[in-house]
Scaffold this motif. Structure first.
Motif, mmCIF file in Angstrom:
data_model
loop_
_atom_site.group_PDB
_atom_site.id
_atom_site.type_symbol
_atom_site.label_atom_id
_atom_site.label_comp_id
_atom_site.label_asym_id
_atom_site.label_seq_id
_atom_site.Cartn_x
_atom_site.Cartn_y
_atom_site.Cartn_z
ATOM 1 N N VAL A 1 0.847 -1.198 0.000
ATOM 2 C CA VAL A 1 0.000 0.000 0.000
ATOM 3 C C VAL A 1 0.884 1.251 0.000
ATOM 4 O O VAL A 1 0.657 2.184 -0.783
ATOM 5 N N ALA A 2 1.919 1.252 0.851
ATOM 6 C CA ALA A 2 2.802 2.421 0.954
ATOM 7 C C ALA A 2 3.508 2.680 -0.373
ATOM 8 O O ALA A 2 3.582 3.820 -0.843
ATOM 9 N N GLU A 3 4.001 1.621 -0.987
ATOM 10 C CA GLU A 3 4.683 1.734 -2.277
ATOM 11 C C GLU A 3 3.701 2.233 -3.352
ATOM 12 O O GLU A 3 4.021 3.112 -4.156
ATOM 13 N N GLY A 4 2.490 1.669 -3.335
ATOM 14 C CA GLY A 4 1.455 2.054 -4.295
ATOM 15 C C GLY A 4 1.090 3.527 -4.155
ATOM 16 O O GLY A 4 0.950 4.236 -5.147
ATOM 17 N N ARG A 5 0.966 3.983 -2.925
ATOM 18 C CA ARG A 5 0.603 5.391 -2.702
ATOM 19 C C ARG A 5 1.668 6.321 -3.241
ATOM 20 O O ARG A 5 1.366 7.361 -3.832
ATOM 21 N N LYS A 6 2.928 5.927 -3.035
ATOM 22 C CA LYS A 6 4.028 6.765 -3.525
ATOM 23 C C LYS A 6 3.943 6.895 -5.054
ATOM 24 O O LYS A 6 4.058 7.977 -5.609
ATOM 25 N N LEU A 7 3.719 5.772 -5.704
ATOM 26 C CA LEU A 7 3.612 5.770 -7.174
ATOM 27 C C LEU A 7 2.406 6.591 -7.635
ATOM 28 O O LEU A 7 2.502 7.394 -8.559
#
Ligand code: NI
Length: 225
Positions: free
Chosen positions: A14-20
């Protein structure tokens, strides 16, 4: 059947996805709305061919393919590439119904049996933005934690209420199930859940094998591929 699937993505995903998603180039969501949708749709979307949408979409589909609850409830045949939308500053999507037929990137047309919404922001991060689904037994309001997903029949009327604080960021997509009928699919799911529970408590009971056989024979009768 309306079903929440918890923890489709890990907190790290989720954290990685939000950054993208936060650094991606968004466009007006009206671009992909049909006739009826365009009048009530006010949000932002990632273009289907955006590299971020493709990359994150693959992560989501991969996570779902190993999620036993999702596989049992959806019995998916084809999953359309996940799309992404964003609502803020009062944006909303009024009552509408999703189109019944959509195309895979290969051009193959698929029937939308189930709609999916996967949340990237937690309910405490924005006000409004509830997904309201008109179910057989009345309206249900859905706002799930980040990483969780709701699965609901594509036949239902639904809307997203105005986001009055913060940002709502979700992935949304459709799938064609091997079982077209929502009632039959729900029965198979209930049966599978009951057999799993029975099997956990009485692993060696002969009825577990009989019932598993009946489950598969019903699936064989009803599945369309
Ligand atoms: Ni919709």
């Amino acid at each position: 059947m309306l079903l929440a699937i918890p923890n489709v993505l890990t907190p790290e995903q989720v954290a990685e996805g939000r950054k993208l998603l936060e650094s991606a180039d968004w466009v007006d969501g009206k671009a992909t709305a049909g006739h009826q949708g365009a009048r009530v749709k006010d949000n932002m979307q990632l273009p289907v061919d955006s590299p971020v949408a493709r990359q994150l979409g693959q992560i989501i589909v991969k996570a779902l393919s190993t999620n036993p609850l999702f596989m049992s409830a959806a019995l998916p045949l084809h999953i359309l590439p996940p799309m992404f939308n964003r609502y803020s500053g009062g944006q909303t999507f009024g009552t509408h119904v999703d189109g019944s037929i959509r195309s895979l990137p290969s051009g193959q047309r698929i029937r939308t049996d189930l709609s999916c919404t996967l949340f990237f922001y937690g309910p405490e991060e924005y006000d409004g933005g509830e997904l309201i689904v008109e179910d057989t037994y009345g309206s249900k309001s859905v706002k799930l934690p980040a990483g969780h997903m709701i699965l609901y029949p594509s036949t239902s009327l639904h809307q997203v209420t105005p986001v009055t604080r913060g940002t709502r960021l979700c992935s949304f997509f459709w799938l064609q199930s091997m079982i077209r009928d929502d009632g039959k699919r729900a029965m198979l799911f209930d049966m599978d859940v009951a057999i799993q529970r029975f099997g956990t408590e009485n692993a060696t009971h002969p009825s577990v094998i009989s019932l598993t056989g009946i489950y598969h024979n019903l699936l064989r009768q009803w599945a369309e591929m």
